[in-house]
Scaffold this motif. Structure first.
Motif, PDB file in Angstrom:
ATOM      1  N   TYR A 143       0.834  -1.193   0.000  1.00  0.00           N
ATOM      2  CA  TYR A 143       0.000   0.000   0.000  1.00  0.00           C
ATOM      3  C   TYR A 143       0.876   1.254   0.000  1.00  0.00           C
ATOM      4  CZ  TYR A 143       1.183   0.555   4.935  1.00  0.00           C
ATOM      5  OH  TYR A 143       1.871   0.722   6.111  1.00  0.00           O
ATOM      6  N   LEU A 144       0.268   2.355  -0.392  1.00  0.00           N
ATOM      7  CA  LEU A 144       0.909   3.665  -0.324  1.00  0.00           C
ATOM      8  C   LEU A 144       0.111   4.537   0.631  1.00  0.00           C
ATOM      9  CD1 LEU A 144       1.550   4.363  -4.131  1.00  0.00           C
ATOM     10  CD2 LEU A 144       3.106   3.295  -2.478  1.00  0.00           C
ATOM     11  N   SER A 145       0.821   5.336   1.422  1.00  0.00           N
ATOM     12  CA  SER A 145       0.183   6.298   2.316  1.00  0.00           C
ATOM     13  C   SER A 145       0.822   7.652   2.082  1.00  0.00           C
ATOM     14  CB  SER A 145       0.363   5.870   3.773  1.00  0.00           C
ATOM     15  OG  SER A 145       1.725   6.008   4.162  1.00  0.00           O
ATOM     16  N   ASP A 146       0.252   8.686   2.712  1.00  0.00           N
ATOM     17  CA  ASP A 146       0.853  10.015   2.595  1.00  0.00           C
ATOM     18  C   ASP A 146       2.280  10.024   3.133  1.00  0.00           C
ATOM     19  OD1 ASP A 146      -1.467  10.914   1.492  1.00  0.00           O
ATOM     20  OD2 ASP A 146      -2.236  11.836   3.336  1.00  0.00           O
ATOM     21  N   SER A 147       2.541   9.161   4.130  1.00  0.00           N
ATOM     22  CA  SER A 147       3.865   9.147   4.759  1.00  0.00           C
ATOM     23  C   SER A 147       4.907   8.359   3.973  1.00  0.00           C
ATOM     24  CB  SER A 147       3.770   8.566   6.175  1.00  0.00           C
ATOM     25  OG  SER A 147       2.906   9.328   6.981  1.00  0.00           O
ATOM     26  N   ASN A 148       4.476   7.272   3.321  1.00  0.00           N
ATOM     27  CA  ASN A 148       5.476   6.431   2.656  1.00  0.00           C
ATOM     28  C   ASN A 148       5.496   6.554   1.147  1.00  0.00           C
ATOM     29  OD1 ASN A 148       3.409   4.891   1.511  1.00  0.00           O
ATOM     30  ND2 ASN A 148       3.767   3.101   2.775  1.00  0.00           N
ATOM     31  N   ARG A 149       4.510   7.266   0.594  1.00  0.00           N
ATOM     32  CA  ARG A 149       4.339   7.298  -0.864  1.00  0.00           C
ATOM     33  C   ARG A 149       5.601   7.751  -1.597  1.00  0.00           C
ATOM     34  NH1 ARG A 149      -0.154   7.419  -3.929  1.00  0.00           N
ATOM     35  NH2 ARG A 149      -1.401   7.703  -2.037  1.00  0.00           N
ATOM     36  N   GLU A 150       6.161   8.877  -1.195  1.00  0.00           N
ATOM     37  CA  GLU A 150       7.314   9.426  -1.906  1.00  0.00           C
ATOM     38  C   GLU A 150       8.499   8.461  -1.892  1.00  0.00           C
ATOM     39  OE1 GLU A 150      10.256  13.381  -1.785  1.00  0.00           O
ATOM     40  OE2 GLU A 150       8.419  13.301  -0.578  1.00  0.00           O
TER      41      GLU A 150
END
Length: 315
Positions: A143-150
């Motif tokens: 999954y991608l989150s705002d915290s790990n996406r970049e």
């Protein structure tokens, strides 16, 4: 000595009798006995001791059979590789998701084990990425989150991988069904402060929360485990909890695609700290960039889509 004779010797050693070996090898017993006898004559020693009870391998025969097994195995590998008989491989690396396991079970049942070697691994996100990059796995689920996406998108790009969206989902607290908070409609971080936080992947914590929140609520003092079985055991016996970014079924208060072990645990929505903080995640799968997915991979993703839809998950 021929490879056929070696095959016969290995067959007799495995069966423990010429009679049983002849049936498995589809050869008459007299022909099998004669062929093995000729091989022993060429070797200059007996591979088998014969008796009314069957056959046993001689001491010298044991050494020969070990070498013969290695040789014949190499011969079969050679045939498989160059005669188009080599098994195809389908492997999935994923975060801890019951729907991913259920879809994989469907695939194994659908496709022949004579045609495919299968593998299913539950790992942390960085290992899922490495498995697909190294072609150890065909597909990765994360999954991608705002915290790990970049960070993850950068990692994927460097390793020539791409992320494909499946759906969006929210953060949940994962508890044993006997936990004091298990029947709540939602749980805040403040309510969790008195309980043990257990995690399989410390990177997940940073994907859910900022460094400030991690420190404020003591999430930096988590009990870290090496496998999921240990994590579940500690969650149950220490009144612990963990966080999952995943799929949640409203009707049963747990994922409907759970297996027997999952039935003892529940997912409870995690309350946002404030209206400006979102615990929404983008669930998806990763593959090699530009790689055309084969039939079995497409069938697996279709199975996931069907499972999520049929179960009535809220995302």
């Amino acid at each position: 000595m021929t490879l056929q004779q070696i095959k016969y010797i290995l067959g007799v050693a495995d069966s423990g009798s010429f009679n049983k070996a002849s049936e498995k090898l589809f050869i008459s017993q007299p022909s099998l006995t004669s062929s093995v006898h000729d091989a022993e004559a060429e070797l200059g020693f007996q591979v088998f001791n014969r008796s009314a009870r069957g056959v046993t391998v001689t001491e010298r025969g044991k050494s020969f059979i070990k070498d013969a097994q290695d040789l014949y195995s190499k011969y079969e590998e050679l045939l498989n590789k160059h005669c188009g008989l080599e098994k195809k491989r389908f492997s999935v690396s994923t975060l801890y998701y019951a729907f991913a396991r259920k879809a994989f079970v469907e695939i194994v049942k659908k496709y022949s084990p004579q045609e495919y070697d299968f593998a299913f691994c539950e790992k942390k996100a960085s290992d899922v990425i490495d498995d697909v990059a190294n072609e150890t796995s065909t597909i990765g689920i994360l999954y991608l989150s705002d915290s790990n996406r970049e960070e993850i998108i950068k990692n994927l790009k460097n390793k020539k991988l791409e992320f494909h969206n499946l759906t969006e989902c929210n953060a949940f607290v994962y508890l044993h069904k006997k936990h004091p908070l298990a029947k709540k409609e939602s749980i805040s971080l403040k309510e969790l402060k008195d309980y043990r936080f257990v995690t399989f992947d410390t990177d997940d914590v940073k994907s859910f929360f900022s460094d400030q929140v991690i420190f404020q609520y003591g999430l930096d003092k988590a009990i870290t485990v090496a496998d999921r079985a240990t994590e579940l055991n500690l969650i149950e016996h220490l009144n612990g909890y963990t966080f999952l970014s995943g799929i949640y079924g409203e009707e049963s208060n747990k994922s409907n695609d759970s297996n027997d072990s999952d039935e003892n645990f529940v997912l409870v929505p995690l309350q946002n700290l404030d209206e400006n903080i979102s615990h929404c995640f983008e669930l998806g799968y990763i593959t090699k960039t530009g790689q055309r997915m084969n039939d079995i991979s497409l069938t697996y993703i279709d199975a996931i889509r069907r499972i999520l839809h049929i179960a009535g998950f809220t995302c």
